[in-house]
Scaffold this motif. Structure first.
Motif, PDB file in Angstrom:
ATOM      1  N   LEU A 158     136.799  29.998 -25.867  1.00 55.21           N
ATOM      2  CA  LEU A 158     138.127  29.880 -26.468  1.00 55.21           C
ATOM      3  C   LEU A 158     138.866  28.734 -25.804  1.00 55.21           C
ATOM      4  N   LEU A 159     139.878  28.239 -26.478  1.00 54.66           N
ATOM      5  CA  LEU A 159     140.713  27.191 -25.922  1.00 54.66           C
ATOM      6  C   LEU A 159     141.992  27.836 -25.404  1.00 54.66           C
ATOM      7  N   GLY A 160     142.357  27.510 -24.178  1.00 57.54           N
ATOM      8  CA  GLY A 160     143.569  28.064 -23.585  1.00 57.54           C
ATOM      9  C   GLY A 160     144.796  27.261 -23.977  1.00 57.54           C
ATOM     10  N   GLY A 161     145.954  27.752 -23.619  1.00 65.38           N
ATOM     11  CA  GLY A 161     147.210  27.074 -23.898  1.00 65.38           C
ATOM     12  C   GLY A 161     147.309  25.705 -23.263  1.00 65.38           C
ATOM     13  N   ASP A 162     146.528  25.482 -22.202  1.00 67.04           N
ATOM     14  CA  ASP A 162     146.500  24.186 -21.539  1.00 67.04           C
ATOM     15  C   ASP A 162     145.479  23.241 -22.174  1.00 67.04           C
ATOM     16  N   GLY A 163     144.803  23.702 -23.243  1.00 73.27           N
ATOM     17  CA  GLY A 163     143.814  22.877 -23.934  1.00 73.27           C
ATOM     18  C   GLY A 163     142.447  22.870 -23.288  1.00 73.27           C
ATOM     19  N   VAL A 164     142.265  23.692 -22.269  1.00 75.81           N
ATOM     20  CA  VAL A 164     140.998  23.746 -21.549  1.00 75.81           C
ATOM     21  C   VAL A 164     140.179  24.941 -22.061  1.00 75.81           C
ATOM     22  N   PRO A 165     138.907  24.709 -22.395  1.00 78.05           N
ATOM     23  CA  PRO A 165     138.055  25.813 -22.850  1.00 78.05           C
ATOM     24  C   PRO A 165     137.771  26.805 -21.723  1.00 78.05           C
ATOM     25  N   TYR A 166     137.619  28.070 -22.088  1.00 75.65           N
ATOM     26  CA  TYR A 166     137.248  29.090 -21.114  1.00 75.65           C
ATOM     27  C   TYR A 166     136.379  30.136 -21.803  1.00 75.65           C
ATOM     28  N   PRO A 215     140.469  17.534 -34.263  1.00 73.96           N
ATOM     29  CA  PRO A 215     141.004  16.203 -34.569  1.00 73.96           C
ATOM     30  C   PRO A 215     142.412  16.208 -35.175  1.00 73.96           C
ATOM     31  N   MET A 216     142.715  17.198 -35.998  1.00 74.34           N
ATOM     32  CA  MET A 216     144.037  17.246 -36.634  1.00 74.34           C
ATOM     33  C   MET A 216     144.979  18.230 -35.947  1.00 74.34           C
ATOM     34  N   ARG A 217     144.475  18.939 -34.947  1.00 73.24           N
ATOM     35  CA  ARG A 217     145.250  19.911 -34.180  1.00 73.24           C
ATOM     36  C   ARG A 217     145.935  20.935 -35.100  1.00 73.24           C
ATOM     37  N   ILE A 218     145.114  21.529 -35.989  1.00 71.10           N
ATOM     38  CA  ILE A 218     145.565  22.561 -36.913  1.00 71.10           C
ATOM     39  C   ILE A 218     144.912  23.876 -36.514  1.00 71.10           C
ATOM     40  N   TYR A 219     145.642  24.968 -36.610  1.00 73.60           N
ATOM     41  CA  TYR A 219     145.039  26.285 -36.398  1.00 73.60           C
ATOM     42  C   TYR A 219     145.328  27.160 -37.598  1.00 73.60           C
ATOM     43  N   GLY A 220     144.469  28.151 -37.804  1.00 74.86           N
ATOM     44  CA  GLY A 220     144.673  29.064 -38.918  1.00 74.86           C
ATOM     45  C   GLY A 220     143.843  30.320 -38.746  1.00 74.86           C
ATOM     46  N   ALA A 253     147.511  29.069 -29.498  1.00 68.23           N
ATOM     47  CA  ALA A 253     147.277  27.887 -30.340  1.00 68.23           C
ATOM     48  C   ALA A 253     148.496  26.971 -30.339  1.00 68.23           C
ATOM     49  N   VAL A 254     149.675  27.560 -30.483  1.00 68.94           N
ATOM     50  CA  VAL A 254     150.914  26.775 -30.490  1.00 68.94           C
ATOM     51  C   VAL A 254     151.133  26.130 -29.124  1.00 68.94           C
ATOM     52  N   THR A 255     150.908  26.878 -28.059  1.00 65.83           N
ATOM     53  CA  THR A 255     151.078  26.357 -26.701  1.00 65.83           C
ATOM     54  C   THR A 255     150.135  25.191 -26.437  1.00 65.83           C
ATOM     55  N   ALA A 256     148.951  25.231 -27.038  1.00 70.13           N
ATOM     56  CA  ALA A 256     147.969  24.154 -26.873  1.00 70.13           C
ATOM     57  C   ALA A 256     148.313  22.929 -27.714  1.00 70.13           C
TER      58      ALA A 256
END
Length: 82
Positions: free
Chosen positions: A4-12, A25-30, A59-62
């Motif tokens: 998963l991607l964390g709020g800091d953008g780092v995978p864990y 690339p488009m920084r979209i979540y759904g 997602a928003v935090t990232a």
């Protein structure tokens, strides 16, 4: 384990799957059942750039924005704030 991607953008690594997917690339979540995203995935797109989030807040935090197709209310709110 799920990546998963964390709020800091780092995978864990997580023992539970994410509840939202994103397109880096488009920084979209759904939602994971988003018809638009599933159509792109079926056509062979998105997969190399797909990320997953534990929840919408992460997602928003990232720095990702809501999908206009599967999260129209959240998208409208994001658009008004932009």
């Amino acid at each position: 384990m799920y990546t998963l991607l964390g709020g800091d953008g780092v995978p864990y690594q997580s023992p539970t799957p994410g509840t939202f997917g994103g397109y880096k690339p488009m920084r979209i979540y759904g939602r994971l059942d988003c018809r638009s995203a599933l159509r792109h995935i079926a056509a062979g797109h998105y997969v190399p750039h797909r990320v997953f989030f534990a929840d919408e807040v992460t997602a928003v935090t990232a720095g990702y924005r809501p999908c206009a197709r599967c999260l129209p209310a959240a998208y409208r709110e994001w658009k008004q704030q932009s």
